[in-house]
Design a protein around this motif. Structure first.
Motif, PDB file in Angstrom:
ATOM      1  N   GLU A   7      69.764  17.634  24.201  1.00  0.00           N
ATOM      2  CA  GLU A   7      69.486  16.210  24.091  1.00  0.00           C
ATOM      3  C   GLU A   7      68.646  15.905  22.859  1.00  0.00           C
ATOM      4  O   GLU A   7      68.940  14.985  22.104  1.00  0.00           O
ATOM      5  CB  GLU A   7      68.772  15.714  25.350  1.00  0.00           C
ATOM      6  N   ALA A   8      67.614  16.699  22.650  1.00  0.00           N
ATOM      7  CA  ALA A   8      66.648  16.344  21.602  1.00  0.00           C
ATOM      8  C   ALA A   8      67.015  16.895  20.226  1.00  0.00           C
ATOM      9  O   ALA A   8      66.609  16.352  19.215  1.00  0.00           O
ATOM     10  CB  ALA A   8      65.262  16.841  22.002  1.00  0.00           C
ATOM     11  N   ILE A   9      67.756  17.983  20.192  1.00  0.00           N
ATOM     12  CA  ILE A   9      68.017  18.578  18.876  1.00  0.00           C
ATOM     13  C   ILE A   9      69.505  18.581  18.549  1.00  0.00           C
ATOM     14  O   ILE A   9      70.356  18.496  19.434  1.00  0.00           O
ATOM     15  CB  ILE A   9      67.496  20.036  18.781  1.00  0.00           C
ATOM     16  N   LYS A  10      69.778  18.673  17.253  1.00  0.00           N
ATOM     17  CA  LYS A  10      71.157  18.772  16.778  1.00  0.00           C
ATOM     18  C   LYS A  10      71.404  20.254  16.490  1.00  0.00           C
ATOM     19  O   LYS A  10      70.613  20.909  15.803  1.00  0.00           O
ATOM     20  CB  LYS A  10      71.296  17.944  15.491  1.00  0.00           C
ATOM     21  N   VAL A  11      72.454  20.796  17.055  1.00  0.00           N
ATOM     22  CA  VAL A  11      72.727  22.220  16.868  1.00  0.00           C
ATOM     23  C   VAL A  11      73.188  22.476  15.435  1.00  0.00           C
ATOM     24  O   VAL A  11      74.071  21.793  14.924  1.00  0.00           O
ATOM     25  CB  VAL A  11      73.802  22.693  17.870  1.00  0.00           C
ATOM     26  N   GLN A  12      72.531  23.429  14.802  1.00  0.00           N
ATOM     27  CA  GLN A  12      72.857  23.737  13.410  1.00  0.00           C
ATOM     28  C   GLN A  12      73.028  25.238  13.226  1.00  0.00           C
ATOM     29  O   GLN A  12      72.729  26.009  14.127  1.00  0.00           O
ATOM     30  CB  GLN A  12      71.718  23.274  12.493  1.00  0.00           C
ATOM     31  N   THR A  13      73.452  25.618  12.035  1.00  0.00           N
ATOM     32  CA  THR A  13      73.509  27.038  11.708  1.00  0.00           C
ATOM     33  C   THR A  13      72.176  27.422  11.102  1.00  0.00           C
ATOM     34  O   THR A  13      71.661  26.711  10.239  1.00  0.00           O
ATOM     35  CB  THR A  13      74.632  27.308  10.699  1.00  0.00           C
TER      36      THR A  13
END
Ligand SMILES: Cc1cc2nc3c(=O)[nH]c(=O)nc-3n(C[C@H](O)[C@H](O)[C@H](O)COP(=O)(O)OP(=O)(O)OC[C@H]3O[C@@H](n4cnc5c(N)ncnc54)[C@H](O)[C@@H]3O)c2cc1C
Ligand code: SF4
Ligand code: FES
Lengths: 251, 236
Positions: free
Chosen positions: B225-231
């Protein structure tokens, strides 16, 4: 320097707490000197199992000097001839070709033999349960720097907290006293504000438990500190006595 | 058995709470750069006081369990049969020698860098190793009193199952992520290449009665919910 040695291993064998024990002698051949003492015991056990015999039971866990399990009495010293080291940190390069190496369990009334070299050190757990902890409210977090602690106190507390509860102090003591262990456990809290709240109750409860479990009295011989693998200082015992006196006086 | 944060650290077995290292709710943060001890502390200080009490509050009315039940008898019989079996194999190999072989298989074929071929080889070798364990193990001594070899044998059997589980999971996950590096899935620079479209889930494996049958996959989807999944990028 030899890269491998051969020697006689005299090992205490005892089926259980009530059985009569005896020494068995094993010939160990061509053991590399960079083998650790416990690895050497593993080699012996592998050989015994190959012959269809029962391996030697001994305690061990981390094998890096932090858990306090490897309670072997080697050549008359708890944790063997090295100072400031546990049995698992002992290497065969300490010994010479042709040596006879004697391995026994901790011998103390409060640590009954379970089998061979394995003893029951549950008495230490009971002493810890009697007071070796701090109680506090869970939930909201404390401000980390609300109570300043001096560097000296933090260092001393840390030094006493390095006691791994191995029991070598008891095994080394002619009275079978657990005072060095107990003093380390009491000191690590007594020196810090977090431990002060329960300090009086703690020292009385832990000492009472130690007496109840059949450990002997301290006569300030100092064998414990000489043999302790973590170099716990004898001065902790003085602190323990002071803590106890103060607690008793304010009763 | 599964445990999600939404379940208030209670597992799918009612009354069995999983906190600290055995609870993977902070997985990724735990160990990989952050602090595992912190997870234990956070669960103990901040989570459990607000979750376990809800469970415990009505436990006061639950009577003590009796061991005088058919379920207990069946479980006891099963353990005894296992013990009898292990003692009766009378083979040639020590627990440690099979344990070391297991370690070598895992190291050589299921290490941090794995491939489809290496994992298939591992699964084949692990099957053979289980057979070796079941038919050629030697436990000296008796069941009475302390028998360290017997104790280790019970664990080793679990380790073989665990090793197999790791291999099954790694074979199924056709991407590289975290400590799982499938050599087939890497960027031109040799970095891990994720496939979020197909593998954005936590894999749970359900055992089907015995260790010989392959487990079945249950996917637990991930929701952030709070974070955007990144590499993760160590370069910029
Ligand atoms: C060598 C090593 C170094 C590490 N270094 C770090 C570090 O520097 N920083 C960091 O953040 N993390 C570190 N970790 C990880 C961290 O220590 C662990 O994640 C953390 O201690 C786990 O705590 P826990 O309370 O969840 O589990 P544990 O401390 O493993 O506690 C589980 C408890 O359950 C008991 N138990 C097991 N079975 C039963 C049973 N059937 N009945 C009753 N009791 C049972 C066990 O005896 C044990 O006391 C390290 C781990 C290792 C092994
Ligand atoms: S004081 Fe030293 S010898 Fe005694 S239990 Fe602690 S570490 Fe072992
Ligand atoms: S085995 Fe852990 S201290 Fe020696």
């Amino acid at each position: 320097m030899d890269t491998s040695i051969s020697f006689k291993l005299k090992v205490w064998r005892q089926a259980n707490a009530h059985a009569e024990g005896r020494f068995e002698t094993y010939e160990m051949r061509d053991i590399p000197t960079d083998t650790s003492f416990l690895e050497m015991m593993d080699i012996l056990n592998e050989q015994l199992i190959e012959k269809g015999e029962e391996p030697v039971t001994f305690d061990h866990d981390c094998r890096e000097g932090i858990c306090g399990m490897c309670s072997l009495y080697v050549n008359g010293h708890p944790h063997g001839p090295a100072t400031g080291a546990t049995t698992c940190q002992l290497y065969m390069r300490r010994f010479k070709d042709g040596d006879t190496i004697t391995v026994e369990p901790w011998r103390s009334a409060a640590f009954p033999v379970i089998k061979d070299l394995m003893v029951n050190r549950n008495a230490f757990d009971q002493i810890q349960q009697a007071g070796g902890y701090v109680s506090f409210q869970t939930g909201g977090a404390q401000d980390a720097n609300a109570i300043p602690i001096s560097k000296d106190a933090a260092d001393e507390a840390m030094d006493s907290a390095t006691c791994i509860g191995c029991g070598a102090c008891v095994a080394a003591c002619k009275n079978g006293s657990a005072m060095l262990f107990l003093s380390a456990k009491v000191s690590q809290f007594a020196l810090l504000p977090q431990g002060r709240a329960e300090a009086k109750r703690r020292v009385k409860a832990m000492l009472a438990k130690m007496d109840e479990l059949g450990f002997g009295n301290c006569t300030n011989t100092g064998a414990c500190a000489a043999e302790c693998p973590k170099n716990i200082k004898l001065s902790n015992i003085a602190r323990l006595n002071r803590e106890f006196l103060c607690a008793k006086c304010s009763d | 058995m599964s445990c999600r944060p939404a379940s208030r650290v209670q597992t799918s077995i009612k009354g069995l709470f999983a906190i600290g290292e055995c609870n993977f709710s902070d997985h990724g943060a735990n160990r990989l750069g952050a602090s595992a001890l912190m997870q234990g502390l956070a669960d103990g200080y901040f989570v459990l006081p607000y979750t376990i009490q809800n469970y415990l509050s009505d436990q006061i009315t639950v009577p003590h369990f009796s061991t005088d039940t058919p379920e207990f008898d069946a479980a006891e019989k099963k353990v005894q049969a296992n013990l009898d079996h292990l003692m009766s194999i009378h083979g040639k190999r020590s627990v440690d020698s099979i344990h070391k072989e297991l370690g070598n298989v895992m190291w050589d074929y299921v290490g941090m860098a794995r491939t489809k071929e290496s994992l298939e080889t591992a699964l084949k070798k692990l099957k053979e190793l289980r057979k070796e364990f079941e038919t050629n193990l030697f436990i000296p001594g008796t069941q009475e009193g302390m028998n360290v070899e017997l104790d280790k044998a019970f664990r080793l059997r679990d380790f073989i199952t665990m090793g197999e589980l790791i291999a099954y999971d790694a074979l199924n996950r056709h991407e590289s992520c975290g400590g799982h590096f499938r050599e087939e899935h890497q960027t031109e620079e040799g970095e891990a290449k994720r496939d979020d479209e197909n593998f954005f889930y936590v894999a749970c494996w359900k055992y089907n009665g015995d260790d010989e049958t392959a487990p079945t996959l249950i996917k637990e989807p991930l929701h952030y919910e709070a974070i955007k999944v990144q590499t993760r990028n160590y370069k910029s």
